[in-house]
Design a protein around this motif. Structure first.
Motif, mmCIF file in Angstrom:
data_model
loop_
_atom_site.group_PDB
_atom_site.id
_atom_site.type_symbol
_atom_site.label_atom_id
_atom_site.label_comp_id
_atom_site.label_asym_id
_atom_site.label_seq_id
_atom_site.Cartn_x
_atom_site.Cartn_y
_atom_site.Cartn_z
ATOM 1 N N ALA A 13 34.416 26.682 43.184
ATOM 2 C CA ALA A 13 34.904 25.574 42.358
ATOM 3 C C ALA A 13 36.403 25.714 42.100
ATOM 4 O O ALA A 13 37.159 24.730 42.211
ATOM 5 C CB ALA A 13 34.143 25.534 41.039
ATOM 6 N N LEU A 14 36.853 26.912 41.778
ATOM 7 C CA LEU A 14 38.270 27.126 41.482
ATOM 8 C C LEU A 14 39.132 27.002 42.737
ATOM 9 O O LEU A 14 40.295 26.584 42.663
ATOM 10 C CB LEU A 14 38.462 28.507 40.855
ATOM 11 C CG LEU A 14 37.891 28.674 39.441
ATOM 12 C CD1 LEU A 14 37.845 30.148 39.052
ATOM 13 C CD2 LEU A 14 38.711 27.888 38.427
ATOM 14 N N ALA A 15 38.573 27.354 43.883
ATOM 15 C CA ALA A 15 39.330 27.307 45.131
ATOM 16 C C ALA A 15 39.565 25.884 45.625
ATOM 17 O O ALA A 15 40.340 25.668 46.566
ATOM 18 C CB ALA A 15 38.615 28.127 46.204
ATOM 19 N N LYS A 16 38.914 24.921 45.015
ATOM 20 C CA LYS A 16 39.145 23.517 45.386
ATOM 21 C C LYS A 16 40.420 22.954 44.761
ATOM 22 O O LYS A 16 40.904 21.887 45.148
ATOM 23 C CB LYS A 16 37.937 22.663 44.985
ATOM 24 C CG LYS A 16 36.692 22.935 45.820
ATOM 25 C CD LYS A 16 35.582 21.969 45.499
ATOM 26 C CE LYS A 16 34.348 22.229 46.368
ATOM 27 N NZ LYS A 16 34.634 22.051 47.818
ATOM 28 N N LYS A 17 40.964 23.669 43.784
ATOM 29 C CA LYS A 17 42.194 23.211 43.153
ATOM 30 C C LYS A 17 43.381 23.442 44.083
ATOM 31 O O LYS A 17 43.367 24.315 44.949
ATOM 32 C CB LYS A 17 42.408 23.952 41.830
ATOM 33 C CG LYS A 17 41.329 23.671 40.797
ATOM 34 C CD LYS A 17 41.608 24.419 39.495
ATOM 35 C CE LYS A 17 40.536 24.119 38.455
ATOM 36 N NZ LYS A 17 40.801 24.842 37.172
ATOM 37 N N ASP A 18 44.431 22.653 43.898
ATOM 38 C CA ASP A 18 45.620 22.778 44.732
ATOM 39 C C ASP A 18 46.256 24.153 44.579
ATOM 40 O O ASP A 18 46.197 24.766 43.498
ATOM 41 C CB ASP A 18 46.649 21.705 44.358
ATOM 42 C CG ASP A 18 46.182 20.297 44.719
ATOM 43 O OD1 ASP A 18 45.268 20.181 45.563
ATOM 44 O OD2 ASP A 18 46.721 19.331 44.146
ATOM 45 N N ASN A 19 46.855 24.629 45.667
ATOM 46 C CA ASN A 19 47.598 25.897 45.656
ATOM 47 C C ASN A 19 46.752 27.077 45.195
ATOM 48 O O ASN A 19 47.232 27.981 44.517
ATOM 49 C CB ASN A 19 48.842 25.779 44.775
ATOM 50 C CG ASN A 19 49.726 24.611 45.168
ATOM 51 O OD1 ASN A 19 49.914 23.678 44.391
ATOM 52 N ND2 ASN A 19 50.241 24.634 46.385
ATOM 53 N N SER A 20 45.469 27.058 45.597
ATOM 54 C CA SER A 20 44.539 28.131 45.211
ATOM 55 C C SER A 20 43.751 28.589 46.425
ATOM 56 O O SER A 20 43.442 27.796 47.324
ATOM 57 C CB SER A 20 43.574 27.646 44.131
ATOM 58 O OG SER A 20 44.260 27.222 42.981
ATOM 59 N N ILE A 21 43.399 29.850 46.445
ATOM 60 C CA ILE A 21 42.541 30.405 47.489
ATOM 61 C C ILE A 21 41.647 31.473 46.871
ATOM 62 O O ILE A 21 42.096 32.294 46.075
ATOM 63 C CB ILE A 21 43.370 30.985 48.656
ATOM 64 C CG1 ILE A 21 42.440 31.547 49.744
ATOM 65 C CG2 ILE A 21 44.354 32.043 48.182
ATOM 66 C CD1 ILE A 21 43.177 31.924 51.031
ATOM 67 N N GLY A 22 40.366 31.414 47.215
ATOM 68 C CA GLY A 22 39.408 32.379 46.693
ATOM 69 C C GLY A 22 38.977 33.357 47.766
ATOM 70 O O GLY A 22 38.972 33.036 48.962
ATOM 71 N N PHE A 23 38.626 34.562 47.322
ATOM 72 C CA PHE A 23 38.163 35.601 48.241
ATOM 73 C C PHE A 23 36.800 36.115 47.783
ATOM 74 O O PHE A 23 36.606 36.457 46.618
ATOM 75 C CB PHE A 23 39.150 36.763 48.288
ATOM 76 C CG PHE A 23 40.479 36.410 48.883
ATOM 77 C CD1 PHE A 23 40.615 36.274 50.258
ATOM 78 C CD2 PHE A 23 41.577 36.170 48.075
ATOM 79 C CE1 PHE A 23 41.839 35.944 50.822
ATOM 80 C CE2 PHE A 23 42.803 35.836 48.622
ATOM 81 C CZ PHE A 23 42.944 35.717 49.997
ATOM 82 N N ILE A 24 35.859 36.160 48.737
ATOM 83 C CA ILE A 24 34.508 36.645 48.484
ATOM 84 C C ILE A 24 34.226 37.760 49.489
ATOM 85 O O ILE A 24 34.576 37.645 50.678
ATOM 86 C CB ILE A 24 33.481 35.499 48.624
ATOM 87 C CG1 ILE A 24 33.727 34.447 47.534
ATOM 88 C CG2 ILE A 24 32.053 36.027 48.533
ATOM 89 C CD1 ILE A 24 32.901 33.179 47.697
ATOM 90 N N PHE A 25 33.618 38.825 49.018
ATOM 91 C CA PHE A 25 33.388 39.988 49.876
ATOM 92 C C PHE A 25 32.114 40.684 49.416
ATOM 93 O O PHE A 25 31.594 40.411 48.325
ATOM 94 C CB PHE A 25 34.580 40.958 49.789
ATOM 95 C CG PHE A 25 35.146 41.065 48.400
ATOM 96 C CD1 PHE A 25 34.569 41.895 47.455
ATOM 97 C CD2 PHE A 25 36.235 40.290 48.019
ATOM 98 C CE1 PHE A 25 35.058 41.979 46.166
ATOM 99 C CE2 PHE A 25 36.740 40.357 46.726
ATOM 100 C CZ PHE A 25 36.157 41.204 45.804
#
Length: 419
Positions: free
Chosen positions: A366-378
């Protein structure tokens, strides 16, 4: 090898006279943004004797100056009229958590001479994450005037064969010290005194965990510095106990400090292989960045690593875009460690770039859909990796994992004199 754990003179109220439900209160570093939780605890306790009167919930840290003298006064009152001593004691604890699972532990004392929270330490007792030195002085101020300590520190042991704690569940005819429901959804807890034979067995089993043969079996290296206890919860509280002890030692000298009660700290030890102990990964989201530039930079960073660790995968997401980066030759034991090193370096070089630490994949997406954002899952850290990572890397990356929900954290219950 120096012995790092001991029996202790443990103080408890007589629960035939005093309410255990009102006595036990959750760790002070929980619900720090929810004063209503602590207001609820006040309503439960009322005028009854309670550990609530001997702690400073961190939500009230700004009120330290006026609260600390009151806390110290309550400690003195309880030691002279409420608390009773159980000499040379260890306590077997069974804690029913919010999901119904039962976590088992042993309350005992550890020698702070065998503990070091600095990264790279090779002592028998070590921190698992970096200690924020700035967080220690306010806690020392609280502990300095305290006559007793109340533990919420949880130390982990790496006992895959379950030889230390688990056999205690079959012990019969032990003296029951408490058996009650913890306030405000904390679950159920029972505590029994551990008998002489079981204490001897525990000691033998703990020592067996750090023989060269055990180190070879668990970590493929018999020459490694033995690590018996790794801090699972309460890292800064234990660091505070250490800091105060060092302060006392500097004042009275090593000889007198050798027998000072502040040299020891009361803790609960738990097997990292206990089925009730759950590790949940904490993911990352970067903001104030151009996502594809971050992906390219991470790929380049990974390509330059020349470590000998097993290959790691980091998944990324921004907007509707998803992908993965494989780190072929990582220098860290964990993917989160490799990623955190990259993020720290990237943020230092890019003004406006920030990182936040997120629980749950859905929240990251959800947060990674915002502009200038990238999420990392591992992949999260396996419990079996914790000791190996601390031994080889010195400490875990910050915000590596979460160990249980707030209501499942240790409640203050047992006490011990430190003056």
């Amino acid at each position: 090898m120096r012995k790092s754990y001991f029996e202790a003179d443990i103080l408890l109220p007589d629960f035939n006279k005093y309410s255990p439900e009102k006595w036990a209160v959750v760790a002070c570093d929980q619900f720090t943004s929810e004063p209503e939780y602590w207001e609820g605890a006040e309503k439960v306790v009322g005028d009854a004797p309670s550990t609530l009167r001997m702690i400073l919930p961190e939500v009230y840290l700004s009120q330290s100056e006026e609260r600390i003298p009151e806390i110290n006064a309550e400690m003195e009152k309880y030691t002279s009229g409420v608390l009773e001593k159980h000499e040379d004691a260890m306590i077997y604890v069974e804690r029913t958590q919010s999901d119904g699972s039962v976590r088992r532990g042993v309350v005992l004392a550890i020698d702070l001479e065998c503990y070091d929270y600095t990264k790279g330490a090779d002592t028998l007792i070590r921190a698992t994450e970096a200690t924020v030195i700035e967080r220690i002085p306010p806690r020392v101020a609280i502990r300095r005037g305290a006559s007793v300590e109340l533990p919420h520190v949880m130390l982990l042991i790496d006992d895959p064969k379950k030889t230390v704690i688990e056999p205690l569940s079959n012990t019969v005819n032990s003296e029951l010290l408490y058996d009650f429901e913890l306030m405000l959804g904390g679950g159920h807890i029972t505590g029994t005194l551990i008998g002489k034979e079981d204490k001897a067995r525990i000691s033998k089993a703990l020592d067996a965990l750090i023989t060269p043969e055990a180190m070879q079996d668990k970590y493929s290296n018999s020459a490694l510095g033995a690590l018996l206890f790794a801090v699972g919860d309460g890292n800064h509280s234990l660091a505070t106990a250490k800091a105060l002890y060092e302060e006392i030692k500097a004042e009275i000298g090593e000889d007198k400090a050798a027998d000072h009660p502040a040299r020891y700290a009361l803790v609960e030890i738990v097997n990292i292989h206990d089925d009730a102990l759950k590790f949940e990964p904490i993911y990352r989201i970067m903001t104030g960045v151009e996502p594809m530039a971050v992906v390219n930079a991470l790929s380049e960073y990974a390509s330059k690593l020349l470590g000998d660790g097993s290959a790691q995968t980091v998944n990324y997401i921004f907007g509707d875009t998803k992908g993965s980066i494989v780190i072929e030759r990582p220098e860290q034991q964990l993917a989160v460690g490799t990623l955190q090193n990259f993020i720290d370096e990237y943020i230092s070089q890019h003004k406006g770039a920030e990182v936040d630490y997120i629980h749950g994949e859905e929240s990251v997406e959800a947060l990674a859909k915002k502009d200038n954002s990238i999420g990392f899952i591992f992949d999260g850290m396996e419990k079996s990796q914790l000791f190996k990572t601390v031994i080889f890397d010195g400490a875990l990356p910050r915000k590596t994992f979460s160990m249980g929900h707030a209501v499942d954290k240790r409640y203050y219950l047992e006490c011990r004199k430190i003056k």
